[in-house]
Scaffold this motif. Sequence first.
Motif, PDB file in Angstrom:
ATOM      1  N   GLY A   1     -41.541  25.770   1.244  1.00  0.00           N
ATOM      2  CA  GLY A   1     -40.203  25.276   0.948  1.00  0.00           C
ATOM      3  C   GLY A   1     -39.822  24.081   1.788  1.00  0.00           C
ATOM      4  N   LEU A   2     -40.168  24.114   3.082  1.00  0.00           N
ATOM      5  CA  LEU A   2     -39.848  22.981   3.949  1.00  0.00           C
ATOM      6  C   LEU A   2     -40.620  21.736   3.542  1.00  0.00           C
ATOM      7  CD1 LEU A   2     -39.652  24.643   7.488  1.00  0.00           C
ATOM      8  CD2 LEU A   2     -37.801  24.127   5.884  1.00  0.00           C
ATOM      9  N   GLU A   3     -41.851  21.920   3.075  1.00  0.00           N
ATOM     10  CA  GLU A   3     -42.640  20.774   2.616  1.00  0.00           C
ATOM     11  C   GLU A   3     -42.044  20.173   1.351  1.00  0.00           C
ATOM     12  OE1 GLU A   3     -47.108  21.959   4.283  1.00  0.00           O
ATOM     13  OE2 GLU A   3     -46.416  22.744   2.356  1.00  0.00           O
ATOM     14  N   VAL A   4     -41.509  21.020   0.495  1.00  0.00           N
ATOM     15  CA  VAL A   4     -40.839  20.518  -0.714  1.00  0.00           C
ATOM     16  C   VAL A   4     -39.651  19.651  -0.322  1.00  0.00           C
ATOM     17  CG1 VAL A   4     -39.485  21.157  -2.748  1.00  0.00           C
ATOM     18  CG2 VAL A   4     -41.569  22.424  -2.190  1.00  0.00           C
ATOM     19  N   LEU A   5     -38.823  20.149   0.587  1.00  0.00           N
ATOM     20  CA  LEU A   5     -37.650  19.385   1.020  1.00  0.00           C
ATOM     21  C   LEU A   5     -38.053  18.084   1.693  1.00  0.00           C
ATOM     22  CD1 LEU A   5     -35.452  22.300   2.439  1.00  0.00           C
ATOM     23  CD2 LEU A   5     -35.149  21.100   0.261  1.00  0.00           C
ATOM     24  N   ALA A   6     -39.091  18.133   2.527  1.00  0.00           N
ATOM     25  CA  ALA A   6     -39.537  16.936   3.235  1.00  0.00           C
ATOM     26  C   ALA A   6     -40.076  15.881   2.285  1.00  0.00           C
ATOM     27  CB  ALA A   6     -40.592  17.311   4.275  1.00  0.00           C
ATOM     28  N   ALA A   7     -40.648  16.320   1.152  1.00  0.00           N
ATOM     29  CA  ALA A   7     -41.235  15.384   0.186  1.00  0.00           C
ATOM     30  C   ALA A   7     -40.177  14.679  -0.661  1.00  0.00           C
ATOM     31  CB  ALA A   7     -42.213  16.125  -0.724  1.00  0.00           C
ATOM     32  N   LEU A   8     -38.954  15.172  -0.628  1.00  0.00           N
ATOM     33  CA  LEU A   8     -37.878  14.548  -1.403  1.00  0.00           C
ATOM     34  C   LEU A   8     -37.236  13.431  -0.589  1.00  0.00           C
ATOM     35  CD1 LEU A   8     -36.139  17.750  -2.818  1.00  0.00           C
ATOM     36  CD2 LEU A   8     -37.350  16.036  -4.180  1.00  0.00           C
ATOM     37  N   PRO A   9     -36.933  12.298  -1.209  1.00  0.00           N
ATOM     38  CA  PRO A   9     -36.202  11.247  -0.493  1.00  0.00           C
ATOM     39  C   PRO A   9     -34.860  11.787  -0.016  1.00  0.00           C
ATOM     40  CG  PRO A   9     -37.039  10.446  -2.599  1.00  0.00           C
ATOM     41  CD  PRO A   9     -37.237  11.926  -2.599  1.00  0.00           C
ATOM     42  N   ALA A  10     -34.382  11.306   1.107  1.00  0.00           N
ATOM     43  CA  ALA A  10     -33.126  11.801   1.662  1.00  0.00           C
ATOM     44  C   ALA A  10     -31.975  11.688   0.666  1.00  0.00           C
ATOM     45  CB  ALA A  10     -32.796  11.049   2.946  1.00  0.00           C
ATOM     46  N   THR A  11     -32.005  10.644  -0.169  1.00  0.00           N
ATOM     47  CA  THR A  11     -30.923  10.442  -1.135  1.00  0.00           C
ATOM     48  C   THR A  11     -30.948  11.462  -2.264  1.00  0.00           C
ATOM     49  OG1 THR A  11     -32.322   8.825  -2.290  1.00  0.00           O
ATOM     50  CG2 THR A  11     -30.734   7.978  -0.673  1.00  0.00           C
ATOM     51  N   LEU A  12     -32.092  12.107  -2.483  1.00  0.00           N
ATOM     52  CA  LEU A  12     -32.214  13.105  -3.545  1.00  0.00           C
ATOM     53  C   LEU A  12     -32.276  14.531  -3.000  1.00  0.00           C
ATOM     54  CD1 LEU A  12     -34.883  11.456  -5.904  1.00  0.00           C
ATOM     55  CD2 LEU A  12     -32.381  11.334  -6.056  1.00  0.00           C
ATOM     56  N   ARG A  13     -32.310  14.676  -1.692  1.00  0.00           N
ATOM     57  CA  ARG A  13     -32.498  16.000  -1.092  1.00  0.00           C
ATOM     58  C   ARG A  13     -31.199  16.801  -1.169  1.00  0.00           C
ATOM     59  NH1 ARG A  13     -34.224  14.893   4.322  1.00  0.00           N
ATOM     60  NH2 ARG A  13     -36.168  14.217   3.325  1.00  0.00           N
ATOM     61  N   PRO A  14     -31.222  17.939  -1.835  1.00  0.00           N
ATOM     62  CA  PRO A  14     -29.996  18.745  -1.955  1.00  0.00           C
ATOM     63  C   PRO A  14     -29.702  19.528  -0.681  1.00  0.00           C
ATOM     64  CG  PRO A  14     -31.809  19.885  -3.004  1.00  0.00           C
ATOM     65  CD  PRO A  14     -32.360  18.553  -2.545  1.00  0.00           C
ATOM     66  N   MET A  15     -28.489  20.037  -0.584  1.00  0.00           N
ATOM     67  CA  MET A  15     -28.217  21.033   0.446  1.00  0.00           C
ATOM     68  C   MET A  15     -29.169  22.199   0.188  1.00  0.00           C
ATOM     69  SD  MET A  15     -24.043  21.190   0.543  1.00  0.00           S
ATOM     70  CE  MET A  15     -23.897  21.612  -1.206  1.00  0.00           C
ATOM     71  N   ALA A  16     -29.601  22.866   1.251  1.00  0.00           N
ATOM     72  CA  ALA A  16     -30.580  23.936   1.085  1.00  0.00           C
ATOM     73  C   ALA A  16     -30.156  25.189   1.832  1.00  0.00           C
ATOM     74  CB  ALA A  16     -31.954  23.483   1.565  1.00  0.00           C
ATOM     75  N   ILE A  17     -30.272  26.315   1.155  1.00  0.00           N
ATOM     76  CA  ILE A  17     -30.133  27.628   1.785  1.00  0.00           C
ATOM     77  C   ILE A  17     -31.509  28.258   1.723  1.00  0.00           C
ATOM     78  CG2 ILE A  17     -29.104  29.926   1.625  1.00  0.00           C
ATOM     79  CD1 ILE A  17     -26.579  28.597   0.504  1.00  0.00           C
ATOM     80  N   LEU A  18     -32.097  28.507   2.879  1.00  0.00           N
ATOM     81  CA  LEU A  18     -33.475  28.958   2.953  1.00  0.00           C
ATOM     82  C   LEU A  18     -33.576  30.468   2.802  1.00  0.00           C
ATOM     83  CD1 LEU A  18     -34.595  26.767   5.979  1.00  0.00           C
ATOM     84  CD2 LEU A  18     -34.647  26.186   3.544  1.00  0.00           C
ATOM     85  N   LEU A  19     -34.602  30.902   2.080  1.00  0.00           N
ATOM     86  CA  LEU A  19     -34.893  32.320   1.892  1.00  0.00           C
ATOM     87  C   LEU A  19     -36.144  32.636   2.691  1.00  0.00           C
ATOM     88  CD1 LEU A  19     -34.450  32.347  -2.001  1.00  0.00           C
ATOM     89  CD2 LEU A  19     -32.743  32.980  -0.279  1.00  0.00           C
ATOM     90  N   THR A  20     -36.059  33.566   3.607  1.00  0.00           N
ATOM     91  CA  THR A  20     -37.185  33.777   4.514  1.00  0.00           C
ATOM     92  C   THR A  20     -37.153  35.158   5.147  1.00  0.00           C
ATOM     93  OG1 THR A  20     -38.256  32.939   6.510  1.00  0.00           O
ATOM     94  CG2 THR A  20     -35.868  32.788   6.432  1.00  0.00           C
ATOM     95  N   ALA A  21     -38.281  35.572   5.653  1.00  0.00           N
ATOM     96  CA  ALA A  21     -38.375  36.819   6.409  1.00  0.00           C
ATOM     97  C   ALA A  21     -38.353  36.539   7.909  1.00  0.00           C
ATOM     98  CB  ALA A  21     -39.653  37.569   6.033  1.00  0.00           C
ATOM     99  N   HIS A  22     -38.294  35.272   8.304  1.00  0.00           N
ATOM    100  CA  HIS A  22     -38.330  34.892   9.714  1.00  0.00           C
ATOM    101  C   HIS A  22     -37.264  33.828   9.965  1.00  0.00           C
ATOM    102  CE1 HIS A  22     -42.175  36.990   9.806  1.00  0.00           C
ATOM    103  NE2 HIS A  22     -42.536  36.278   8.759  1.00  0.00           N
ATOM    104  N   ASP A  23     -36.927  33.632  11.237  1.00  0.00           N
ATOM    105  CA  ASP A  23     -35.919  32.626  11.580  1.00  0.00           C
ATOM    106  C   ASP A  23     -36.400  31.683  12.681  1.00  0.00           C
ATOM    107  OD1 ASP A  23     -35.928  34.301  13.703  1.00  0.00           O
ATOM    108  OD2 ASP A  23     -33.795  34.787  13.666  1.00  0.00           O
ATOM    109  N   SER A  24     -37.693  31.379  12.692  1.00  0.00           N
ATOM    110  CA  SER A  24     -38.286  30.581  13.767  1.00  0.00           C
ATOM    111  C   SER A  24     -38.505  29.117  13.389  1.00  0.00           C
ATOM    112  CB  SER A  24     -39.633  31.195  14.176  1.00  0.00           C
ATOM    113  OG  SER A  24     -40.509  31.244  13.055  1.00  0.00           O
ATOM    114  N   PHE A  25     -37.815  28.654  12.366  1.00  0.00           N
ATOM    115  CA  PHE A  25     -38.060  27.307  11.847  1.00  0.00           C
ATOM    116  C   PHE A  25     -36.809  26.438  11.923  1.00  0.00           C
ATOM    117  CE2 PHE A  25     -36.855  30.392   8.722  1.00  0.00           C
ATOM    118  CZ  PHE A  25     -35.672  29.854   8.258  1.00  0.00           C
ATOM    119  N   ALA A  26     -35.822  26.845  12.701  1.00  0.00           N
ATOM    120  CA  ALA A  26     -34.483  26.257  12.601  1.00  0.00           C
ATOM    121  C   ALA A  26     -34.451  24.749  12.786  1.00  0.00           C
ATOM    122  CB  ALA A  26     -33.553  26.926  13.612  1.00  0.00           C
ATOM    123  N   VAL A  27     -35.120  24.218  13.811  1.00  0.00           N
ATOM    124  CA  VAL A  27     -35.020  22.793  14.103  1.00  0.00           C
ATOM    125  C   VAL A  27     -35.495  21.962  12.923  1.00  0.00           C
ATOM    126  CG1 VAL A  27     -35.845  20.928  15.569  1.00  0.00           C
ATOM    127  CG2 VAL A  27     -35.221  23.126  16.588  1.00  0.00           C
TER     128      VAL A  27
END
Length: 254
Positions: free
Chosen positions: A62-88
């Motif tokens: 999911g993070l790679e998908v968001l990173a691959a989108l240009p900033a102008t096209l990147r939507p707000m994101a609510i992440l679905l996950t079993a862990h919380d170690s990716f915050a930064v």
Amino acid sequence: MIRVAVVDDEPLARSGVIARLAAHGDIALVGEYGDGTSALDGLRGEVPDLVFIDVQMPGMSGLEVLAALPATLRPMAILLTAHDSFAVRAFELNAIDYLLKPVDDDRFVEALERARRLHAYRCMAPVAPEPDTRCGQSAYRTRFAVRIGRRTAFVDATDVEWIEADGDYATLHVGAHAHLLRESLNRLSRQLDPMHFIRVHRSTIVRIDRVAELQPLSNRDALLRLRDGTPMRASRTYIEPLLERLKGMGYAAR
């Protein structure tokens, strides 16, 4: 209307999010995807306002998908996950919240409320370099037609101090007067200007500049008191956006 896409490689998890979204009338589902590659193509084409996206998926995460989108096209994101170690990394990519699986209903509503608030600010920001074409041109309610006996009176939204649910209807409180409105609180919450009105409970909306005092409670709820002395409870589901708004207006919790 907030345009939403859902991305998760687990069909049950994906359908669970979609089912929860169906309960919110201001949400339009514009896409659902079961893997990162199809999600990337779909998000480029649909350009939603918000995406619920699984962090860990085979192939492209999911993070790679968001990173691959240009900033102008990147939507707000609510992440679905079993862990919380990716915050930064997540918040660098426009993630506004995350939901741990299995998704808790109260946290789902809280995350969606945060997205609503940010979407409204994006659409109305007076210093934006150019208008967001995804926001549309819908106007907020400025007047209400109410029945008083056999006549119809018109109430300005600026005069409404708070609104409470009354079954399938809502009651407008204007000074010492209460007017029954044949509309649901959910519908009204989408028609009122979020710069002036905020939901504090599933059964209550208040005009933000009428709040005179806030007292936190031990269960993360809060007790509010309006300028006229009216007390009301603010639910923990809605407390964070309320505190942010009050802080911005110079209020402090007591």
